[in-house]
Design an enzyme around this catalytic site. Sequence first.
Site, PDB file in Angstrom:
ATOM      1  CG  ASN A 191     -71.310  12.531  58.582  1.00 37.96           C
ATOM      2  OD1 ASN A 191     -71.481  12.257  59.775  1.00 37.96           O
ATOM      3  ND2 ASN A 191     -70.274  12.106  57.900  1.00 37.96           N
ATOM      4  CD  GLN A 207     -74.540  16.391  57.040  1.00 35.85           C
ATOM      5  OE1 GLN A 207     -75.497  16.650  56.321  1.00 35.85           O
ATOM      6  NE2 GLN A 207     -73.301  16.480  56.600  1.00 35.85           N
ATOM      7  CG  HIS A 265     -69.873  24.109  54.500  1.00 35.89           C
ATOM      8  ND1 HIS A 265     -69.816  22.960  53.769  1.00 35.89           N
ATOM      9  CD2 HIS A 265     -69.267  23.835  55.677  1.00 35.89           C
ATOM     10  CE1 HIS A 265     -69.189  22.025  54.472  1.00 35.89           C
ATOM     11  NE2 HIS A 265     -68.843  22.533  55.634  1.00 35.89           N
ATOM     12  CB  THR A 316     -60.074  39.595  63.630  1.00 33.35           C
ATOM     13  OG1 THR A 316     -58.990  40.218  64.318  1.00 33.35           O
ATOM     14  CG2 THR A 316     -60.939  40.657  62.958  1.00 33.35           C
ATOM     15  CB  CYS A 371     -60.351   2.415  47.322  1.00 31.89           C
ATOM     16  SG  CYS A 371     -59.312   1.205  46.553  1.00 31.89           S
TER      17      CYS A 371
HETATM   18  C1  LIG Z   1     -71.764  15.682  61.036  1.00 40.09           C
HETATM   19  C2  LIG Z   1     -70.663  16.633  60.693  1.00 40.09           C
HETATM   20  N1  LIG Z   1     -69.930  17.176  61.679  1.00 40.09           N
HETATM   21  C3  LIG Z   1     -68.940  18.039  61.428  1.00 40.09           C
HETATM   22  C4  LIG Z   1     -68.609  18.395  60.140  1.00 40.09           C
HETATM   23  C5  LIG Z   1     -67.489  19.362  59.908  1.00 40.09           C
HETATM   24  O1  LIG Z   1     -67.978  20.639  59.577  1.00 40.09           O
HETATM   25  P1  LIG Z   1     -67.050  21.701  58.839  1.00 40.09           P
HETATM   26  O2  LIG Z   1     -66.886  21.229  57.435  1.00 40.09           O
HETATM   27  O3  LIG Z   1     -67.802  22.989  58.909  1.00 40.09           O
HETATM   28  O4  LIG Z   1     -65.780  21.776  59.601  1.00 40.09           O
HETATM   29  C6  LIG Z   1     -69.328  17.838  59.065  1.00 40.09           C
HETATM   30  C7  LIG Z   1     -68.968  18.165  57.661  1.00 40.09           C
HETATM   31  O5  LIG Z   1     -68.933  17.322  56.799  1.00 40.09           O
HETATM   32  C8  LIG Z   1     -70.385  16.944  59.366  1.00 40.09           C
HETATM   33  O6  LIG Z   1     -71.106  16.388  58.377  1.00 40.09           O
END
Ligand SMILES: Cc1ncc(COP(=O)(O)O)c(C=O)c1O
Length: 388
Positions: free
Chosen positions: A155, A183, A205, A241, A329
């Site tokens: 990520n 990702q 998302h 659900t 930071c």
């Molecule tokens: C590599 C990776 N794994 C897991 C997640 C977590 O996913 P979610 O935001 O749907 O919980 C992210 C989100 O930033 C991600 O980039």
Amino acid sequence: LKETIYLDYAATTPVDPRVVAAMQPYWTEVYGNSVSIHACGRTAAKGLEAARGQVAAVLGCHPTEIIFTSGGTESDNLAIRGIAWAARQARRGNHIITTSVEHHAVGHTVEQLRELFGFEVTIVPVDAHGWVDPDEIGRAIRDDTILVSVMYANNEVGTVQPLAAIGQITRAHDIPFHTDAVQAGGKLDLDVDRLQVDLLALSAHKFYGPKGVGVLYVRRETALLPALTGGGHEWGHRPGTVNVAGHVGLATALRLATEGQGSETARLTELRERLVGGVLARVPDARLAGHPTERLADNACFAFRGCDGEALLMGLDLAGIAASTGSACSTGDPAPSFVLTAMGLEPEWGIGSLRLTLGRWTTAAHVERVLGVLPGVVEQTRTLQEQG
Ligand SMILES: Cc1ncc(COP(=O)(O)O)c(C=O)c1O
């Protein structure tokens, strides 16, 4: 907000209007509980199962191998904890292998299993590009290894891992192989047989679907205990659900992203190359972080020597550019992220990391604007730091 140049698509994406349209009926008209016996429930279940079929088609698996969840974090948790607990129940082994650059959804879950449940963990290191050597995974395997978890694409720096080569090794040892593909969704090949993975996590998302909706693929006959207990939804793997509208959105978003994947990858690679070339040419003491070739098309991650990443983000924000940094930071003292540290980047460079991630609405004009603004913002940030 309208004026903002959004270059943080790896953090999250806007929902595609076509996805919103596909979800719309499931909020107000087809509102039944998908496990209800009556017609309202059955209509919702039909939509849910169609969505499951669409996701299965992209992954090249059977629909019953798809578990709908609340996102990437939950999918990773279910995969890792589910495998570990099932192994514990069967007294099959106690050893987990993962890498030093996993998202916290994986890293912290494994760490908790070690700390609270007594599992033994091997953290395989990465090279200077954030790449995992499959042979290192092979060398870490023991007789009591119950799980290998390696992310598909990082990520932060966008490095893509050699999953099929790792999967070949885990398969030869009959060890379940999980990948956090959050990702990679809609960007890379997700065929689970070609990738040789047994569990794969996605989050809507990240590919123009809604937030709070995810998928866990689990290969048939993989022993998995639920991480949540409750009703019998999702074959008992994930009670609660089901968010039918959300999963219809996820499936639509995944289908759209997959359909446009080839042309979008080519378009974004070209923009990314222009961005990377321009930044390295115009900003002194700058480096590209991550793999030079094995990387996501949309990811440009830089390290700027002696430049506080958070101050840099604020400067860019003032200029109307939304970006991200891998440095944090905490006590007024900037520190590089664990990913950059694991890659061996010196702190002096790591504190100045900048992640620019491109997406569906990024244009060449956006790239030009960043190239025009960034050198000045970096210089200003460095000057302000020197003045202290
Ligand atoms: C590599 C990776 N794994 C897991 C997640 C977590 O996913 P979610 O935001 O749907 O919980 C992210 C989100 O930033 C991600 O980039």
